[in-house]
Design a protein around this motif. Structure first.
Motif, PDB file in Angstrom:
ATOM      1  N   LEU A 310       0.088   4.844  -6.318  1.00  0.00           N
ATOM      2  CA  LEU A 310       0.372   6.446  -5.778  1.00  0.00           C
ATOM      3  C   LEU A 310       1.651   6.256  -4.952  1.00  0.00           C
ATOM      4  N   GLY A 311       2.615   7.259  -4.893  1.00  0.00           N
ATOM      5  CA  GLY A 311       3.685   6.991  -3.945  1.00  0.00           C
ATOM      6  C   GLY A 311       3.069   7.773  -2.480  1.00  0.00           C
ATOM      7  N   VAL A 312       3.453   6.916  -1.559  1.00  0.00           N
ATOM      8  CA  VAL A 312       2.861   7.277  -0.339  1.00  0.00           C
ATOM      9  C   VAL A 312       3.800   8.723   0.204  1.00  0.00           C
ATOM     10  N   PRO A 367      -2.097   8.333   1.260  1.00  0.00           N
ATOM     11  CA  PRO A 367      -1.830   7.522   2.557  1.00  0.00           C
ATOM     12  C   PRO A 367      -0.884   6.380   2.554  1.00  0.00           C
ATOM     13  N   THR A 368      -0.589   5.584   3.354  1.00  0.00           N
ATOM     14  CA  THR A 368       0.492   4.586   3.593  1.00  0.00           C
ATOM     15  C   THR A 368      -0.290   3.354   3.173  1.00  0.00           C
ATOM     16  N   GLN A 403       7.578   4.945  -0.283  1.00  0.00           N
ATOM     17  CA  GLN A 403       8.175   6.140  -0.796  1.00  0.00           C
ATOM     18  C   GLN A 403       9.390   6.394   0.235  1.00  0.00           C
ATOM     19  N   LEU A 404      10.639   6.606  -0.570  1.00  0.00           N
ATOM     20  CA  LEU A 404      11.849   7.169   0.259  1.00  0.00           C
ATOM     21  C   LEU A 404      11.799   8.759   0.290  1.00  0.00           C
ATOM     22  N   SER A 405      12.221   9.285   1.367  1.00  0.00           N
ATOM     23  CA  SER A 405      12.281  10.809   1.341  1.00  0.00           C
ATOM     24  C   SER A 405      13.684  10.907   1.614  1.00  0.00           C
ATOM     25  N   LEU A 406      13.977  11.720   0.340  1.00  0.00           N
ATOM     26  CA  LEU A 406      15.584  12.050   0.340  1.00  0.00           C
ATOM     27  C   LEU A 406      15.740  13.525   0.370  1.00  0.00           C
TER      28      LEU A 406
END
Length: 603
Positions: A310-312, A367-368, A403-406
């Protein structure tokens, strides 16, 4: 038909009265229907001589009246009791216990208790209106209806109001009480209950509100029970106040049997309904009983109990259904009930409410790191229903992807078709796969995405301005980071700009080698397009520029205007060798510039 008070009941009442001297009988004691043989005279006469002691019990010939009271009535009850303490038995004289006004079918009677250990053989009462200076209106001789219990015939005083009684008694030796017992009775119209019922039969989940209904009619102390409605009576049900209707009917409910958000700890509860009579004296109904069901079980069934890869930070919907086991043993949907993620008390991560089918969706964020969450029904809080046992389920996050937040914002396009936007790039763990993000372009924002190149990143950036030339000034753009290196694929939001795209077709010189000072000609067509196909761009100015060989500067040479078909024709003299180009320089915010081919001409 109402019956006389049983001897066993009278003995029990007598014992309680002796324990609490001077206290009133409760208004729920049974109403004797028998009319003892007793005299009522007016005005009051002196007490009889010791030789005129009546028998200790009513004669068998004084049978009860055959008249029947209305159905479902409350038991006959004492409406007024002695307020004075009984005389002391230390002096060897008779002792008077409680004095009460009791309802019967034929009217109110006076009832007096005496100690069994000190038997009284004769007892009478003088009744006087409670107003100051009044004279007695009746002298009542009481008969012994059971050991220690004396009762008069129906008083039938005629006039309603407050009366003062004076009780005198003698024992077998003819000794009178040391001092007559004096007290008050309330001789007024009063309410009596019938057809009273409570609902629900059993208190359980979803059936926690106690309701009561019935009728109050008028009791006349002169004649007995009547069917005349006791209208607009002030009433109460466990502290809840209300009024009877014009026909004597009433109904009321209370939200919970033992207080807000609580459940009785007993297997049943009892409550009475009260109605205020004259002088705000209270008449209570017979107690109503409600059974209390055991705490009902619940269960939570999750659609999925775990998730992996799952993507953080991504949305993680946790779904399922909640049920409760009803009193009939069947499992039913638990509707409109809170479900909590990560705790059953006041502290939790997220909460949701079940729908009519008991289904719920808890929207969590990944979660992370891998973790285990509890999915709980509330316990020990105001959100918990005390008739339900809380239950719990478990959801496990087995593994996560960073995950990157863009994010893109403030996108714009200028006349040169240079796209400018602000980018924000952050990472859940501070790392960036390949240290780059890619720019994708689409003609419609849905299909045809192509990679325009990448932007280097090495750390979290916030609102960084990026400018790049694009071939489509009315395109759609987003940032993209592919999956890999322990990261999930990431996409930004889509941004869009709009200017008309323009183009010059043709625009080359008619010759590329000429003698010095020879004229050369440039011909072509100007086009533009928005979201539709290319069309000719009429009546627009185009310019001719020249850059001599070895120079970095361009020089304006000529201009013309396109005709209605977008065509143009320009000419100029070639004084030396160099590069020639026809351009369209827009003066509008809706178009971009266009340029023909740059062509070198030898001269």
């Amino acid at each position: 038909m109402r019956t006389a008070l049983p001897a066993a009941t009278a003995t029990a009442l007598l014992a309680s009265m002796l324990a609490l001297p001077g206290q009133a009988l409760a208004d729920t004691t049974s109403a004797p229907a028998a009319t003892p043989s007793a005299s009522v005279t007016a005005p009051a006469s002196a007490a009889p001589a010791d030789t005129t002691t009546p028998s200790t019990s009513p004669s068998d010939t004084t049978s009860p009246s055959d008249s029947t009271s209305p159905s479902d009535t409350t038991s006959a009850s004492a409406s007024t009791s002695a307020s004075a303490s009984p005389s002391s038995s230390d002096t060897g004289t008779p002792v008077i216990g409680n004095v009460s006004l009791v309802k019967t079918d034929a009217g109110s009677v006076l009832q007096v208790t005496t100690p069994l250990a000190d038997p009284v053989t004769w007892l009478s009462a003088v009744l006087t209106p409670g107003t100051t200076g009044s004279t007695p209106v009746a002298t009542v001789t009481l008969q012994q209806s059971s050991p220690g219990l004396w009762q008069s015939a129906p008083l039938d005083l005629g006039t309603f109001g407050d009366y003062v009684y004076t009780i005198d008694a003698t024992d077998a030796a003819g000794t009178h009480v040391a001092a007559p017992t004096i007290g008050n009775i309330d001789y007024n119209l009063s309410p009596w209950f019938h057809d009273i019922a409570g609902a629900p039969a059993t208190l359980s989940y979803g059936h926690e509100i106690l309701s009561v209904s019935g009728h109050v009619d008028t009791y006349n102390p002169n004649t007995g029970y009547t069917t005349t409605p006791y209208a607009s009576a002030s009433m109460s049900f466990d502290g809840s106040g209300f009024w009877s209707a014009a026909d004597g009917s009433f109904s009321d409910s209370i939200g919970n049997a033992v207080g807000y958000n609580a459940r009785p700890t007993t297997t049943s509860v009892q409550y009475s309904v009260g109605a205020f009579g004259a002088d705000w004296t209270t008449v209570d109904s017979d107690p109503l009983t409600w059974a209390v069901a055991p705490v009902e079980q619940t269960r939570i069934t999750l659609d999925h109990t775990s998730g992996a890869g799952l993507g953080v930070g991504k949305l993680l919907p946790i779904t399922g259904v909640v049920q409760f086991q009803d009193t009939d043993g069947t499992w039913k949907p638990l509707a409109d009930y809170p479900v909590q993620l990560g705790g059953s008390g006041f502290s939790y991560i997220q909460s949701a409410t079940t729908n009519s089918s008991g289904r719920f969706t808890l929207d969590a964020n990944v979660p992370t790191a891998p973790t285990t969450w509890g999915v709980d029904l509330p316990a020990g809080t105001y959100a918990a229903d005390p008739y339900l046992a809380p239950s719990s389920a478990t959801y496990q996050v087995v593994s996560v992807l960073q995950q990157l937040s863009l994010q893109l914002s403030n996108a714009s396009i200028d006349q040169f078709s240079d796209l400018t936007f602000d980018q924000t790039v952050t990472s859940t763990n501070g790392r960036f796969p390949a240290n780059r993000v890619y720019v994708l372009e689409s003609p419609d924002g849905r299909t045809g995405w192509k990679n325009l190149g990448y932007i280097p990143v090495s750390g979290n950036t916030y609102g960084q301005a990026i400018t790049a030339w694009v071939d489509n000034p009315h395109g759609y753009w987003l940032l993209y980071s592919p999956a890999g290196y322990g990261f999930a694929a990431s996409y930004s939001n889509v941004v869009h700009t709009f200017r008309f795209q323009t183009a010059i077709v043709g625009g080359k010189p008619n010759r590329t080698t000429v003698a010095k000072n020879t004229s050369i000609v440039f011909q072509g067509t100007l086009y533009d397009r928005g979201y539709n196909p290319w069309t000719v761009f009429a009546h627009q100015q185009v310019d001719l520029f020249f850059r001599p060989y070895g120079s970095k500067s361009w020089y304006y040479m000529a201009h013309t205007t396109t005709d209605s078909h977008g065509r143009f024709s320009l000419w100029s003299k070639a004084v030396t060798g160099g590069t020639w180009q026809v351009v369209y320089l827009t003066g509008s915010v809706w178009d971009v510039d266009a340029a023909g081919p740059a062509t070198y001409v030898h001269a």
